[in-house]
Scaffold this motif. Structure first.
Motif, PDB file in Angstrom:
ATOM      1  N   LEU A  25     -60.536 -35.217  39.020  1.00  0.00           N
ATOM      2  CA  LEU A  25     -59.521 -35.644  38.048  1.00  0.00           C
ATOM      3  C   LEU A  25     -58.358 -34.661  38.117  1.00  0.00           C
ATOM      4  CD1 LEU A  25     -58.218 -37.348  35.886  1.00  0.00           C
ATOM      5  CD2 LEU A  25     -59.629 -35.842  34.170  1.00  0.00           C
ATOM      6  N   TYR A  26     -58.887 -33.357  38.274  1.00  0.00           N
ATOM      7  CA  TYR A  26     -57.752 -32.383  38.515  1.00  0.00           C
ATOM      8  C   TYR A  26     -57.051 -32.838  39.833  1.00  0.00           C
ATOM      9  CZ  TYR A  26     -55.728 -28.088  39.926  1.00  0.00           C
ATOM     10  OH  TYR A  26     -54.653 -26.985  40.311  1.00  0.00           O
ATOM     11  N   ARG A  27     -57.798 -32.907  41.067  1.00  0.00           N
ATOM     12  CA  ARG A  27     -57.155 -33.115  42.211  1.00  0.00           C
ATOM     13  C   ARG A  27     -56.166 -34.310  42.170  1.00  0.00           C
ATOM     14  NH1 ARG A  27     -59.171 -36.346  47.617  1.00  0.00           N
ATOM     15  NH2 ARG A  27     -56.984 -37.255  47.604  1.00  0.00           N
ATOM     16  N   ASP A 223     -60.286 -19.092  40.814  1.00  0.00           N
ATOM     17  CA  ASP A 223     -60.942 -18.979  41.975  1.00  0.00           C
ATOM     18  C   ASP A 223     -61.501 -20.231  42.396  1.00  0.00           C
ATOM     19  OD1 ASP A 223     -59.996 -16.560  42.057  1.00  0.00           O
ATOM     20  OD2 ASP A 223     -61.909 -15.547  41.299  1.00  0.00           O
ATOM     21  N   LYS A 224     -62.503 -20.980  41.493  1.00  0.00           N
ATOM     22  CA  LYS A 224     -63.052 -22.350  41.800  1.00  0.00           C
ATOM     23  C   LYS A 224     -62.079 -23.262  42.076  1.00  0.00           C
ATOM     24  CE  LYS A 224     -66.631 -21.380  38.488  1.00  0.00           C
ATOM     25  NZ  LYS A 224     -67.300 -22.005  37.176  1.00  0.00           N
ATOM     26  N   ILE A 225     -60.876 -23.446  41.842  1.00  0.00           N
ATOM     27  CA  ILE A 225     -59.759 -24.241  41.985  1.00  0.00           C
ATOM     28  C   ILE A 225     -59.527 -24.138  43.417  1.00  0.00           C
ATOM     29  CG2 ILE A 225     -57.712 -25.181  41.478  1.00  0.00           C
ATOM     30  CD1 ILE A 225     -58.345 -24.900  38.609  1.00  0.00           C
ATOM     31  N   LEU A 226     -59.166 -22.602  43.747  1.00  0.00           N
ATOM     32  CA  LEU A 226     -58.551 -22.365  44.960  1.00  0.00           C
ATOM     33  C   LEU A 226     -59.631 -22.591  45.903  1.00  0.00           C
ATOM     34  CD1 LEU A 226     -56.782 -18.888  44.384  1.00  0.00           C
ATOM     35  CD2 LEU A 226     -55.957 -21.098  44.791  1.00  0.00           C
ATOM     36  N   GLY A 232     -60.838 -28.981  50.257  1.00  0.00           N
ATOM     37  CA  GLY A 232     -60.627 -30.070  49.971  1.00  0.00           C
ATOM     38  C   GLY A 232     -61.779 -31.109  49.178  1.00  0.00           C
ATOM     39  N   THR A 233     -62.701 -30.277  48.633  1.00  0.00           N
ATOM     40  CA  THR A 233     -63.849 -30.976  48.103  1.00  0.00           C
ATOM     41  C   THR A 233     -63.960 -30.558  46.677  1.00  0.00           C
ATOM     42  OG1 THR A 233     -65.214 -30.203  49.990  1.00  0.00           O
ATOM     43  CG2 THR A 233     -66.500 -30.716  47.833  1.00  0.00           C
ATOM     44  N   ALA A 260     -56.864 -39.863  51.054  1.00  0.00           N
ATOM     45  CA  ALA A 260     -56.951 -39.023  52.073  1.00  0.00           C
ATOM     46  C   ALA A 260     -56.433 -37.661  51.543  1.00  0.00           C
ATOM     47  CB  ALA A 260     -56.347 -39.231  53.432  1.00  0.00           C
ATOM     48  N   TYR A 261     -57.265 -36.555  51.548  1.00  0.00           N
ATOM     49  CA  TYR A 261     -56.812 -35.137  50.927  1.00  0.00           C
ATOM     50  C   TYR A 261     -55.407 -34.819  51.365  1.00  0.00           C
ATOM     51  CZ  TYR A 261     -56.960 -30.336  49.204  1.00  0.00           C
ATOM     52  OH  TYR A 261     -56.728 -29.086  48.638  1.00  0.00           O
ATOM     53  N   PRO A 262     -54.456 -34.626  50.777  1.00  0.00           N
ATOM     54  CA  PRO A 262     -52.985 -34.213  51.364  1.00  0.00           C
ATOM     55  C   PRO A 262     -53.169 -32.653  51.683  1.00  0.00           C
ATOM     56  CG  PRO A 262     -52.892 -34.499  48.912  1.00  0.00           C
ATOM     57  CD  PRO A 262     -54.052 -34.857  49.353  1.00  0.00           C
TER      58      PRO A 262
END
Length: 270
Positions: A25-27, A223-226, A232-233, A260-262
Motif C-alpha cells: 500500500l505504501y508503494r 531503514d525498512k522502507i529504504l 523493489g520488494t 512494474a516497479y518504477p
C-alpha cells in the motif's frame, strides 16, 4: 531539455501508517502515486479544516460560531474552484454543509477561539531528523502561551477510536511533536487531538526521552522502507482493512498484478 527529477520522498504520518499496515500500500501511494477517488469523509474534513484555519486568522472578537458557519459555502466554492474533483463524492451539498456546521459547532463547544491567538495554522514542516530520516507534513495548529508553553493541536472530523485503536492517532501526534522539537528546539508541553464529532479530546504530554525513543523507531521504519525501495520488494500484508483498500484489484494477495516497479524516486520519500 532535461526531465525534472521526481520529488524526493519523505516520511509523513499517513505514509508511515500505510507502510506499517501494508508495505505494498505504501508503494502504491508513495512511489507509484496511483490515483485515488476522494471520499466524502476526506472532503468534509478538508472543508472543516479550511474554515477553522481561516477563522484563527481573524481578530479575536470576530471568531464566533455564526461567523465561522458563514464561511462554509465560500470555503467550499474555493475548494471546488481549485480542484473540481472535490465535488465527485458529494451527493448533496446541503447535507455536506449541515455536517460541516455540526463539526464546527463541536469545535466551539470544546474551545473558545476568542480567548487566545494561535501561533501557526497548517504549519508546513519539511526537514531531515538528526538520524537522517526525511520528514514532511502539516501541523493543524500550534499554540504558544505567554509563558512559552507550546501546544500542538490536530482536528479530527471522524469518529473517536476506542482506546485500543488509538495508536495511529497517537503516532501522528508524537510524529509532529518530534518534528516541531527538532525544528525549533522547543519540546511541546501538550499534544491535543480534538474529535469534533463527539466533542472530546485526547491529550498527550510527551517527554524528551519518549520522543527520542520514537525517533529511533522512525529510523528503524525508514531503514525498512529504504531496503524495500532498493530491492523493489514491497510485500502485501493482509488484514481486515483490505476490504477498504482502493488498490485491492492490483494486489497479489487477491489475484491481482501490480504495475512494474518504477524504481525509487529522487534521492531521498511522502
Amino acid at each position: 531539455m532535461s526531465t525534472p527529477l521526481p520529488r524526493p520522498l519523505a516520511l509523513s504520518p499517513s505514509r508511515a501508517n500505510d507502510y506499517q499496515q501494508c508495505p505494498l500500500l505504501y508503494r502504491f501511494r508513495a512511489i507509484d502515486r496511483l490515483p485515488e477517488d476522494k471520499t466524502e469523509a476526506q472532503v468534509k474534513g478538508t472543508l472543516v479544516h479550511a474554515v477553522l484555519e481561516e477563522m484563527h486568522g481573524w481578530r479575536r472578537d470576530e471568531r464566533t460560531y455564526p461567523a465561522a458557519v458563514k464561511r462554509i459555502r465560500p470555503a467550499w466554492e474555493k475548494m471546488c474552484a481549485e480542484d473540481a474533483t472535490c465535488a465527485d463524492p458529494i451527493a448533496d451539498e446541503m447535507e455536506l454543509f449541515v455536517a460541516a456546521r455540526e463539526l464546527i459547532r463541536g469545535y466551539f463547544f470544546m474551545e473558545n477561539p476568542a480567548g487566545f491567538d494561535s501561533a501557526e495554522q497548517e504549519m508546513y514542516v519539511n526537514a531531515v531528523l538528526p538520524n537522517g530520516v526525511p520528514v514532511r507534513g502539516f501541523i493543524d495548529r500550534v499554540d504558544v502561551a505567554p509563558t512559552g508553553q507550546v501546544r500542538v493541536v490536530d482536528y479530527k472530523t471522524g469518529k473517536k477510536p476506542a482506546p485500543r485503536y488509538s495508536a495511529t492517532a497517537q503516532f501522528q501526534m508524537r510524529f509532529y511533536a518530534l518534528v516541531y522539537w527538532r525544528l525549533t528546539g522547543v519540546l511541546p508541553n501538550q499534544l491535543r487531538l480534538m474529535y469534533l464529532k463527539v466533542m472530546d479530546s485526547l491529550f498527550l504530554a510527551p517527554s524528551r526521552e519518549e520522543l527520542e525513543y520514537f525517533e529511533r523507531d522512525l529510523g528503524d521504519l525508514w531503514d525498512k522502507i529504504l531496503a524495500d525501495g532498493a530491492s523493489g520488494t514491497f510485500r502485501p500484508t493482509t488484514s481486515k482493512l483490505c476490504g477498504w483498500c482502493p488498490f485491492q484489484a492490483l494486489c497479489p494477495a487477491f489475484g491481482g498484478h501490480p504495475p512494474a516497479y518504477p524504481g525509487w524516486p529522487g534521492s531521498a520519500a511522502d
